[in-house]
Design a protein around this motif. Structure first.
Motif, PDB file in Angstrom:
ATOM      1  N   SER A   8       1.230  -1.059   0.192  1.00 56.52           N
ATOM      2  CA  SER A   8       0.414   0.012   0.310  1.00 56.52           C
ATOM      3  C   SER A   8       0.937   1.091   0.177  1.00 56.52           C
ATOM      4  CB  SER A   8      -1.101   0.392   1.339  1.00 56.52           C
ATOM      5  OG  SER A   8      -0.307  -0.065   2.826  1.00 56.52           O
ATOM      6  N   ASP A   9       0.294   2.364  -0.114  1.00 55.73           N
ATOM      7  CA  ASP A   9       1.307   3.529  -0.038  1.00 55.73           C
ATOM      8  C   ASP A   9       0.977   4.471   0.894  1.00 55.73           C
ATOM      9  OD1 ASP A   9       2.545   6.205  -1.196  1.00 55.73           O
ATOM     10  OD2 ASP A   9       1.661   6.012  -3.204  1.00 55.73           O
ATOM     11  N   LYS A  11       0.826   7.776   3.120  1.00 60.06           N
ATOM     12  CA  LYS A  11       1.387   8.707   3.439  1.00 60.06           C
ATOM     13  C   LYS A  11       0.669   9.786   4.685  1.00 60.06           C
ATOM     14  CE  LYS A  11       4.050   8.803  -0.131  1.00 60.06           C
ATOM     15  NZ  LYS A  11       5.230   7.210  -0.255  1.00 60.06           N
ATOM     16  N   TYR A  24      -2.673  -2.079  -2.690  1.00 56.28           N
ATOM     17  CA  TYR A  24      -3.070  -1.401  -3.621  1.00 56.28           C
ATOM     18  C   TYR A  24      -3.385  -0.380  -3.108  1.00 56.28           C
ATOM     19  CZ  TYR A  24      -0.868  -5.019  -5.525  1.00 56.28           C
ATOM     20  OH  TYR A  24       0.344  -6.159  -5.323  1.00 56.28           O
ATOM     21  N   VAL A  26      -4.447   3.922  -1.144  1.00 56.24           N
ATOM     22  CA  VAL A  26      -3.747   4.845  -1.605  1.00 56.24           C
ATOM     23  C   VAL A  26      -4.146   5.879  -0.285  1.00 56.24           C
ATOM     24  CG1 VAL A  26      -2.956   6.514  -2.495  1.00 56.24           C
ATOM     25  CG2 VAL A  26      -2.612   4.656  -3.687  1.00 56.24           C
TER      26      VAL A  26
END
Length: 154
Positions: A8-9, A11, A24, A26
């Motif tokens: 996963s991304d 932030k 996957y 975000v």
């Protein structure tokens, strides 16, 4: 601690304990996700989105800036949230019109929710419904445009 899949991304640093973020997904910096949530694969949560506690966001759901999801909400696969009433390429509104989903509401697979709409407490949006106006607390809505067909009894 949250459980974040390595594919996963993510932030955002505002993810509650026991929340699971799958591959996957975000999650932008500036998104807030509560505790004990399940953020499934192939989802996107933009900055300026707030997700409460005990929320399930199934695969294929994108939550755009201005969206507020309260506690205990279920969002079915591929439900579509929008935040721009007059979308044009490369022309952005001064402020996006977020969607509010109140505590305990459920949104069925492939439902579409238009900008600025509020889904009431414990309301249910049927699969494939197109919600163009606010949904009252405990109402069950279906169709295009979505219409109240009954109310949920406690």
């Amino acid at each position: 601690m949250p459980k974040i899949h390595p594919l996963s991304d993510v932030k955002s640093s505002h993810i509650g304990k026991d929340t699971r973020v799958w591959q996957y997904a975000v999650v932008f910096d500036g998104a807030v996700i509560g505790e004990n949530c399940n953020i499934c694969a192939h989802t996107l949560i933009e900055k300026g989105v707030t997700v409460g506690n005990n929320v399930t966001v199934k695969s294929g759901v994108y939550l755009w800036e201005g969206t507020v999801i309260a506690d205990d909400v279920f969002i079915g696969p591929n439900a579509t949230f929008t935040n721009d009433a007059m979308p044009r390429s490369k022309i952005y509104p001064e402020k996006f019109s977020g969607i509010t989903v109140k505590r305990g509401a459920s949104i069925g697979a492939n439902a579409t929710i238009l900008p600025g709409v509020t889904i009431g407490t414990e309301a249910m949006v049927g699969a494939g419904a197109v919600v163009v106006v606010d949904v009252p607390d405990r109402a069950v809505v279906v169709g295009n445009p979505a219409k109240v067909i009954r109310y949920v009894n406690k």
